[in-house]
Design a protein around this motif. Structure first.
Motif, mmCIF file in Angstrom:
data_model
loop_
_atom_site.group_PDB
_atom_site.id
_atom_site.type_symbol
_atom_site.label_atom_id
_atom_site.label_comp_id
_atom_site.label_asym_id
_atom_site.label_seq_id
_atom_site.Cartn_x
_atom_site.Cartn_y
_atom_site.Cartn_z
ATOM 1 N N PRO A 191 -8.665 6.058 2.974
ATOM 2 C CA PRO A 191 -7.701 5.097 2.915
ATOM 3 C C PRO A 191 -8.295 4.640 4.519
ATOM 4 C CG PRO A 191 -7.003 6.929 1.442
ATOM 5 C CD PRO A 191 -7.586 7.277 2.527
ATOM 6 N N GLN A 232 -5.792 -4.604 8.369
ATOM 7 C CA GLN A 232 -6.067 -3.142 8.299
ATOM 8 C C GLN A 232 -7.515 -2.690 8.956
ATOM 9 O OE1 GLN A 232 -6.058 -2.129 3.867
ATOM 10 N NE2 GLN A 232 -3.704 -2.214 4.141
ATOM 11 N N PHE A 275 0.326 -1.123 0.123
ATOM 12 C CA PHE A 275 -0.318 0.136 -0.071
ATOM 13 C C PHE A 275 0.396 0.801 0.594
ATOM 14 C CE2 PHE A 275 0.683 -0.798 4.337
ATOM 15 C CZ PHE A 275 0.491 0.669 5.171
#
Length: 507
Positions: free
Chosen positions: A482, A471, A33
């Motif tokens: 995000p 996450q 990421f």
């Protein structure tokens, strides 16, 4: 994400991107990421590198262990001055502390400079002390040197380093920053830290990690402020402009005595008149001023001076300068409200709390548990609108921005933490804002922003935590912000690539 000429030009879905940019070079992150690149708001580049290339005493668990590390380094580096850093006696067993005679027995006639973890005191061998002509006589028998004596022996030790050693140290430090996903650092320099020669050499270094410099030297007129800023090329006249010292070395300036040293209230390096004169001069010149402030007496002195300067010039003039306070560990609610209303920036180090906070940490040893619980109040400052910028004070703590995010969001005092999202912002956008960048996009990944980012691998996090918690949204998922990685396990993401303004710094 599409990047052209060092700028983010587009973000969107994969399918649309491939159709829109058919000729683009494509980098498949394979499950990694991307985040904006980190900014460390308080570092000492050369000293950080010397810790990496020299003797690292941070692993020492006792004075005996510390001596063994020194002996091993001395044996493996014959005929060289010894520069070391990082011993922390606050965690050593009772009854074993630094001893000058024992140090001399290990290093012999070698000059040795060994700074404490907070770099506000140090051990120095007799051979090094003899190189300082005007060292106060009363320090001859002292095992640990602080204040002016420390500055003198550090300058003498610095003079023994070759230009090649200093250059290698700086490169090692900035390489380490890039490998940690850091694209910019705020160097806090000054006459009593690395000196002007070190500062000039750092300015001349071409590396890629951006160095935003502050010079800690007081001025008493706007003319002198402009002159010093022009001469040094610094972004502001602050950083480690010491009002006081550090809690670990009993030199942070306190209203009430230390709990473990009832006859001591620390050290005042700058009096109220000097602090106010510096703030007035910098504000009149439109220059960022700043101070190193840790103890509550130091904070009170600076806040009172700021209030008088605000009364004279007005809030707008003061806020426009972006004055900074480094560390700001002992601040109360009334002071926080004033600082927030004046636009004063708090440049802080969350890992200090992780290392020394809690009921039985160094802070509690020095101050008692009740006073220690009020240190590093990130939530209080944020709630009063004080802009936060987080850093490491490296080499005091490691160049590890994820550790700062974790520490700020998992403060050891209930009610003092900020959200993980706020902590992340303080290590990215906050650092740019503290450095005078107010364009609204630097430190983010949106079209028009500089392509300054890091690519991270989360494989180790998946092992350390259940897959469905690897996450997690740190804000409401409907906001479209995000996700950030879960850091509860203590395992940080691994940096795969660091890019600043389109240039790869680490890969």
């Amino acid at each position: 994400m599409a990047v052209r000429d060092g700028v983010v030009t587009w973000l969107g879905s994969d399918a649309v991107g491939r159709e829109r940019f058919p000729q683009a070079e494509v980098v498949d992150l394979d499950g990694g990421f991307v985040t904006p690149g980190f900014v460390d708001s308080h570092v000492h580049v050369t000293e950080t590198g010397l810790c990496r290339t020299g003797l690292d005493l941070r692993p020492a668990t006792s004075w005996r262990h510390c001596l063994q590390l020194i002996a091993d380094y001395t044996a493996s580096h014959p005929d060289q001055p010894i520069w070391g850093h990082g011993w922390d006696d606050s965690g050593w067993p009772d009854g074993g502390g630094p001893d000058a005679a024992a140090l001399d027995a290990v290093v012999g006639e070698r000059p040795a400079y060994l700074s404490r973890i907070d770099v506000h005191s140090a051990l120095a061998s007799t051979a090094l002390r003899r190189r300082v002509a005007d060292l106060p006589p009363e320090t001859a028998a002292a095992a640990v040197l602080s204040g002016d004596a420390h500055h003198l022996v550090r300058a003498a030790a610095r003079d023994l380093l070759t230009a090649g050693q200093r250059a290698a140290a700086r490169t090692a430090a900035l390489d380490a920053a890039a490998a940690a996903g850091i694209v910019a650092v705020h160097e806090c320099a000054g006459p009593d830290i690395g000196g002007i020669e070190d500062w000039r050499e750092l300015q001349a270094l071409s590396h890629g990690v951006e160095v935003i410099g502050y010079w800690g030297e007081p001025v008493d007129s706007a003319e002198r402020a402009r002159e010093l800023l022009s001469d040094t090329g610094a972004r502001g006249l602050g950083g480690d402009l010491f009002v006081d010292g550090a809690l670990g070395s009993h030199s942070a300036w306190l209203h009430q005595p230390y709990a473990d040293a009832p006859d001591c209230t620390g050290v005042c390096h700058l009096d109220a008149a000097t602090v106010e004169a510096h703030l007035r001069a910098c504000t009149e010149a439109g220059v960022t001023a700043g101070f190193h402030v840790i103890g509550d007496a130091a904070v009170s002195t600076v806040v009172a001076a700021l209030e008088r300067v605000v009364d004279h010039f007005g809030v707008t003039a003061v806020a426009r300068c972006g004055h900074r306070l480094e560390h700001l560990e002992m601040v109360d609610a009334e002071q926080a409200a004033k600082l927030g209303s004046w636009g004063v920036i708090a440049s802080m180090q969350p890992v200090f709390d992780a290392l020394w906070g809690g009921d039985d940490g160094m802070y509690a040893q020095r101050l008692g548990a009740a006073r220690a619980a009020g240190l590093n109040p990130f939530a209080l400052l944020a709630s009063q609108g004080v802009p936060l910028a987080f850093g490491s004070d490296s080499p005091v703590t490691a160049l590890d921005p994820w550790a700062a995010v974790r520490a700020a969001s998992q403060h050891r005092t209930p009610g003092s933490a900020v959200s993980m999202r706020a902590a992340f912002a303080a290590t990215t956008r906050g650092g740019w804002r503290a450095g005078g960048i107010h364009d609204g996009v630097t430190g983010t990944l949106v079209p028009g922003a500089p392509a300054s980012y890091a690519v991270w691998e989360v494989g180790e996090l998946a092992v350390a935590a259940p897959r469905d918690t690897v996450q997690r949204w740190s804000t409401d998922p409907r906001s479209g912000v995000p996700a950030l990685p879960v850091l509860d396990s203590g395992v940080a993401p691994r940096c795969r690539r660091t890019v600043h303004r389109g240039v790869i710094l680490h890969d």
